[in-house]
Motif scaffolding. Structure first.
Motif, PDB file in Angstrom:
ATOM      1  N   LEU A 153       0.718  -1.162  -0.172  1.00 37.47           N
ATOM      2  CA  LEU A 153      -0.195   0.031  -0.019  1.00 37.47           C
ATOM      3  C   LEU A 153       0.831   1.352   0.044  1.00 37.47           C
ATOM      4  O   LEU A 153       0.690   2.146  -0.801  1.00 37.47           O
ATOM      5  CB  LEU A 153      -1.009  -0.121   1.185  1.00 37.47           C
ATOM      6  CG  LEU A 153      -1.685   1.191   1.397  1.00 37.47           C
ATOM      7  CD1 LEU A 153      -2.750   1.423   0.105  1.00 37.47           C
ATOM      8  CD2 LEU A 153      -2.754   1.139   2.531  1.00 37.47           C
ATOM      9  N   LEU A 154       1.831   1.265   0.805  1.00 37.80           N
ATOM     10  CA  LEU A 154       2.851   2.182   0.881  1.00 37.80           C
ATOM     11  C   LEU A 154       3.320   2.837  -0.621  1.00 37.80           C
ATOM     12  O   LEU A 154       3.315   3.791  -0.867  1.00 37.80           O
ATOM     13  CB  LEU A 154       4.002   2.365   1.603  1.00 37.80           C
ATOM     14  CG  LEU A 154       5.148   3.179   1.885  1.00 37.80           C
ATOM     15  CD1 LEU A 154       4.499   4.333   2.437  1.00 37.80           C
ATOM     16  CD2 LEU A 154       6.196   2.629   2.895  1.00 37.80           C
ATOM     17  N   ARG A 155       4.028   1.718  -1.110  1.00 37.82           N
ATOM     18  CA  ARG A 155       4.544   1.980  -2.556  1.00 37.82           C
ATOM     19  C   ARG A 155       3.824   2.263  -3.535  1.00 37.82           C
ATOM     20  O   ARG A 155       3.858   3.107  -4.284  1.00 37.82           O
ATOM     21  CB  ARG A 155       5.410   0.413  -2.976  1.00 37.82           C
ATOM     22  CG  ARG A 155       6.015   0.417  -4.441  1.00 37.82           C
ATOM     23  CD  ARG A 155       7.152   1.433  -4.202  1.00 37.82           C
ATOM     24  NE  ARG A 155       7.885   1.373  -5.378  1.00 37.82           N
ATOM     25  CZ  ARG A 155       8.872   0.426  -5.766  1.00 37.82           C
ATOM     26  NH1 ARG A 155       9.275  -0.331  -5.018  1.00 37.82           N
ATOM     27  NH2 ARG A 155       9.538   0.737  -7.008  1.00 37.82           N
ATOM     28  N   ALA A 156       2.518   1.732  -3.572  1.00 38.88           N
ATOM     29  CA  ALA A 156       1.407   1.888  -4.512  1.00 38.88           C
ATOM     30  C   ALA A 156       0.983   3.333  -4.440  1.00 38.88           C
ATOM     31  O   ALA A 156       0.775   4.082  -5.520  1.00 38.88           O
ATOM     32  CB  ALA A 156       0.213   1.041  -4.448  1.00 38.88           C
ATOM     33  N   MET A 157       0.682   3.798  -3.178  1.00 37.84           N
ATOM     34  CA  MET A 157       0.344   5.288  -2.933  1.00 37.84           C
ATOM     35  C   MET A 157       1.387   6.332  -3.202  1.00 37.84           C
ATOM     36  O   MET A 157       1.237   7.370  -3.819  1.00 37.84           O
ATOM     37  CB  MET A 157       0.012   5.526  -1.674  1.00 37.84           C
ATOM     38  CG  MET A 157      -1.239   4.725  -1.052  1.00 37.84           C
ATOM     39  SD  MET A 157      -1.810   4.826   0.609  1.00 37.84           S
ATOM     40  CE  MET A 157      -2.154   6.637   0.774  1.00 37.84           C
ATOM     41  N   THR A 158       2.588   5.874  -3.251  1.00 36.18           N
ATOM     42  CA  THR A 158       3.777   6.372  -3.262  1.00 36.18           C
ATOM     43  C   THR A 158       4.033   6.700  -4.988  1.00 36.18           C
ATOM     44  O   THR A 158       4.258   7.979  -5.510  1.00 36.18           O
ATOM     45  CB  THR A 158       5.302   6.356  -2.901  1.00 36.18           C
ATOM     46  OG1 THR A 158       4.926   6.074  -1.630  1.00 36.18           O
ATOM     47  CG2 THR A 158       6.364   6.941  -3.368  1.00 36.18           C
ATOM     48  N   GLU A 159       3.701   5.677  -5.611  1.00 40.76           N
ATOM     49  CA  GLU A 159       3.899   5.664  -7.236  1.00 40.76           C
ATOM     50  C   GLU A 159       2.774   6.450  -7.662  1.00 40.76           C
ATOM     51  O   GLU A 159       2.846   7.275  -8.817  1.00 40.76           O
ATOM     52  CB  GLU A 159       3.671   4.163  -7.704  1.00 40.76           C
ATOM     53  CG  GLU A 159       5.208   3.400  -7.201  1.00 40.76           C
ATOM     54  CD  GLU A 159       6.297   3.770  -8.165  1.00 40.76           C
ATOM     55  OE1 GLU A 159       6.210   4.112  -9.093  1.00 40.76           O
ATOM     56  OE2 GLU A 159       7.344   3.417  -7.625  1.00 40.76           O
ATOM     57  N   THR A 160       1.746   6.432  -7.126  1.00 40.50           N
ATOM     58  CA  THR A 160       0.547   7.269  -7.907  1.00 40.50           C
ATOM     59  C   THR A 160       0.412   8.477  -7.489  1.00 40.50           C
ATOM     60  O   THR A 160      -0.326   9.278  -8.004  1.00 40.50           O
ATOM     61  CB  THR A 160      -0.718   6.410  -7.637  1.00 40.50           C
ATOM     62  OG1 THR A 160      -1.002   6.237  -6.221  1.00 40.50           O
ATOM     63  CG2 THR A 160      -0.704   5.132  -8.105  1.00 40.50           C
ATOM     64  N   GLY A 161       0.998   8.742  -6.280  1.00 43.10           N
ATOM     65  CA  GLY A 161       0.887  10.055  -5.610  1.00 43.10           C
ATOM     66  C   GLY A 161      -0.394  10.594  -5.107  1.00 43.10           C
ATOM     67  O   GLY A 161      -0.858  11.796  -5.310  1.00 43.10           O
ATOM     68  N   ARG A 162      -1.015   9.446  -4.594  1.00 40.74           N
ATOM     69  CA  ARG A 162      -2.362   9.818  -4.037  1.00 40.74           C
ATOM     70  C   ARG A 162      -2.499   9.468  -2.587  1.00 40.74           C
ATOM     71  O   ARG A 162      -1.600   8.745  -2.181  1.00 40.74           O
ATOM     72  CB  ARG A 162      -3.246   8.875  -4.765  1.00 40.74           C
ATOM     73  CG  ARG A 162      -3.441   8.811  -6.257  1.00 40.74           C
ATOM     74  CD  ARG A 162      -4.533   9.818  -6.436  1.00 40.74           C
ATOM     75  NE  ARG A 162      -4.463   9.977  -8.069  1.00 40.74           N
ATOM     76  CZ  ARG A 162      -5.488  10.502  -8.566  1.00 40.74           C
ATOM     77  NH1 ARG A 162      -6.440  11.211  -7.934  1.00 40.74           N
ATOM     78  NH2 ARG A 162      -5.477  10.767 -10.054  1.00 40.74           N
TER      79      ARG A 162
END
Length: 369
Positions: free
Chosen positions: A127-136
């Motif tokens: 979740l941390l990585r996905a939110m960082t990648e999407t900027g959301r």
């Protein structure tokens, strides 16, 4: 390690990870006890029946929701605890937004959000990585201590951060609350250019370590002064309001104070706005280090060895004094004599550095003459 103040589950879609909520900030403000004047007897706040004046035990207190003046709907504490906010153990993300799109006025308190066990690190890290990648950032609701919160969950370096938020109806309309808002303002071009130049001259890098609770430091200095019987220092008065007629003069004097250059007579001069714009283009992130106010240099100065600091202070100190050996009270007195602005909010180190800055141009000018 700190203990979590809340535990539950963070979920988005069908993905869920057990998490703990940890306080991200702490209060270092000075705290006082209430005492009766002339004694060391503490004064306590009691729960008192306002009709009889008698103290009421905590167990005899119920909650009342006022529906009309003097008329209440009464609730036992257990009745409110049975509502959903008292039982909720889930932070359920309902959607994701770009964090920059959220007005900062909606944010309230910040918490760290961590996994409740190493076995959940993979889901948490995903979740941390996905939110960082999407900027959301994820928008969610959860309940804690009998209250439901709107919250934003966002990535911050190597962990997730949760920020509680105000609901839209809790944010007041500034046009209804604030009188005399200027509306559309058309300043004179020269005033606007000079104001922009002043902002560029005072631009600095964000260094949170450079800022301190100066009120708390002043309180502790005052406590020390009272304990040792030394003379106490009163804070400087607030600056006077700027007269519209004198606005350009005030802007120019502010630029001189910020260090916009010196002429041959030793007076700091202000370039015309057109020239100034060339020296300080809007794209410039920050001006040269020499133009930073004393508070922004604290971090850099702290990196020098103590001996080097003392030697430098001894060279630059007015009248050859070693400022590093002086206390805050004496430094404040000298800053008052030199007319240093903002001295009442400065720490001891900031006062010393400001006095050293005052000494530099004088020494240089005497050498040239």
């Amino acid at each position: 390690m700190a203990r979590p103040i809340w535990t539950g589950t963070l979920s988005f879609g069908l993905v869920a990870v057990p998490v703990g909520l940890y306080a991200a900030t702490e209060d270092h403000s000075p705290h006082f006890r209430q005492l009766e004047r002339g004694t060391s007897d503490r004064v306590r706040n009691l729960r008192v029946n306002e009709r009889t004046g008698k103290e009421v035990a905590y167990g005899d207190i119920v909650k009342g929701y006022e529906v009309a003046e003097g008329e209440y709907v009464v609730f036992e504490p257990a009745e409110l605890e049975d509502l959903a906010p008292g039982r909720s153990r889930s932070i359920e993300i309902s959607g994701f937004v770009r964090f920059q799109e959220v007005d900062p006025i909606f944010f309230d308190r910040t918490y760290y959000l961590g996994p409740r066990g190493k076995e959940y690190a993979n889901v948490y890290g995903l979740l941390l990585r996905a939110m960082t990648e999407t900027g959301r950032a994820g928008l969610a609701t959860f309940s804690m201590r009998g209250k439901q919160y709107l919250a934003a969950v966002r990535p911050e370096a190597d962990l997730l951060v949760l920020q509680t938020m105000h609901y839209a109806e809790e944010v007041r309309d500034p046009h209804r609350e604030v009188d005399n808002l200027p509306g559309e303002v058309a300043p004179r071009e020269k005033e606007l250019a000079t104001a922009c130049q002043l902002i560029e001259a005072l631009s600095i890098d964000w260094e949170p370590e450079a800022y301190h609770d100066t009120y708390g430091e002043q309180v502790r200095d005052l406590v020390e002064a009272k304990l040792t019987g030394r003379e106490t220092v009163a804070a400087a008065p607030a600056p006077e309001s700027t007269n519209v007629v004198d606005l350009m003069d005030v802007l120019q004097r502010s630029l001189r104070q910020a260090g916009a250059g010196e002429d041959s007579s030793g007076q700091r001069s202000v370039a015309q706005p057109e020239v100034a714009a060339a020296k300080h283009p809007p794209a410039a992130k920050h001006p040269p280090a020499a133009k930073h106010p004393p508070v922004a240099r604290d971090k850099a100065a702290a990196k020098n060895a103590p001996a080097a600091k003392k030697a430098g202070a001894a060279k630059r100190a007015p009248a050859g004094q070693d400022l590093s050996a002086l206390g805050k009270t004496e430094l404040y007195r000298m800053a008052t004599e030199q007319g240093i602005q903002g001295r009442s909010t400065m720490t001891r180190d900031q006062l010393r550095q400001a006095l050293e800055e005052v000494a530099r141009p004088r020494r240089r000018l005497r050498a040239v003459s």
